[in-house]
Design a protein around this motif. Sequence first.
Motif: not given
Length: 575
Positions: A76-83, A346-358, A387-393
């Motif tokens: 359900l999350f994250p797979i179907m959330w993406i779809v 989100a994926k290519l700027i390290p600062v944003i990527d790290t913050w989202l993963a956090g 639970f990737q509530w913010l970093s999920s695609p």
Amino acid sequence: MYTPEIAPLADSLLWSSLAALLPLLTIFVTLGFLKWKAHWAGLAAVIVALIVAIFVYGMPVGLAGLSASQGFAFGLFPIMWIVITAIWLYELTVKSGHFEDLRLVINVISDDPRVQAILVAFCFGGLLEALAGFGAPVAITGVMLIAVGFTAMRAAVVVLVANTAPVAFGAIAIPIITAGNLTGIDYKEIGAMVGHQTPLLAAVVPLFLIFLVDGKRGLRQLWPLALVVGIVFGAAQFVSANYLSVEMTDIIASLLGLAAAVIMLQFWKPVGGQDALDKMADERTRENADAPDAGGSGAAVKSSADTKTSVDLETPVDTKTAPLTGRRVFMALCPYLIVIVIFSAAKLIPVIDTWLAGTDIKIPWPGLDGNILNAAGEVSTSTVYNFQWLSSPGTMLLVSGIIVAVVYKMTVKDAFQVFVDNVVKMRFSILTVGLVLALAYVMNLSGQTITIGTWIAGAGVLFAFLSPILGWLGTAVTGSDTSANALFATLQQTAATKAGIDPVLLVAANSSGGVVGKMISPQNLTIAATAVGLLGQESAIFRRVIWWSLGMLVVMCLLVGLQSTILSWMVPEGV
């Protein structure tokens, strides 16, 4: 505390493997031969997996049920959330009236459906795979092909076959990075080796797409374009994976492949496009007459594409409507431009990527975490739900959709209603994917998957020829090359060491084999069926793509086997 046994049935690896294969056989037989609805096939496979886990592997009933529940939640999350958010983004363009302009914009580049299959499904789909992955490319490119007049079934098959070569480097190379983390091998070495395998597949996939759209006639007429795009894409994968950036491989390859197609079309015009359009018009007429409305998102698509006559679809853009202004072009492409910008940041700027993963929340699954050991006797880490509530695609697609709704000047009520309607129409897809992931978790945590892998790995030096099968199997079950590497990367490493084969070669082969298993994954079949409006017809799609998957798997097995012997020169230095 449960520790899975490798060979629980009569202490025989063979018999235990045959028992462990029963859930997979169940889902393939019910989908491919009995033609069951996907959610019923998934439910049957989960029941069989639970029976095998409890009565063959001796897994406690409670732990088996909790394993299924965690897998269902992950589905359900994250797979179907993406779809859900990907389809919602598309539905917003339909509701706003800009979906028709997307077809016109694509037609400006080329109104030949065979060319459009390469541009949309292969090149743009590869870019979406690079940035998002996890089913988003199949969902988005599926509806884009519907927009330009493809029938639902043909669109589904084309996007599934196209979503192969880019998968190993998808989502900023997360499958390869995962394999590196688990094996302790530098992921750049694994990426370099994959860069000596999947480019050969990439070089020919555009040819397959042309054949799927227009058969042998299409191959005779468009093979130069298909080869140019495929070779440029594959060469870019090779160069980037080995000398530039593993993470950026698919982004570079997709953009260069798209540029090669656009440039070549300025100097070379394919023939036979009108014949292909006529063929599609006939197919649409038959499909609309014979196939009942499945109630999926394709119901909305039919209003903008399927109900058009062949004359409508064949009329040049500049005479069909008012000229495409810069604003109309921008508004038509706006959703996809926004997706690219947000995912790139989100994926290519390290600062944003790290913050989202956090922001990810690690949730030890109640009653399960700490009570499952892996085959090595160590506490399993798979029982922690991330639970990737913010970093999920999916969340990034949600943000993209909100921005699109604002740009299109849609009311909050309308945008929300589209979202709710979308979820209701996708209810059986949501159930199917949840059940498929429940199946994967039961098989993985009970030890069924590792039993099958260990059995195949017992082939000794011949294992090099069989190693891609593990990746194919893992991806077919879970729908994810990343998950396939999580399952089998260390097994590949161990088996290679015992057989005297370079471990990096087989770890890479696991990822490369996985890319051709994604098209037959029940998860991806459901995503494709949902996107094009063929809910309940996953079994029909499965029968169309299974032979393509098996054929490419055989080629990959031969390639890896030869790379371990007479083609060892293809293994890069330092690997």
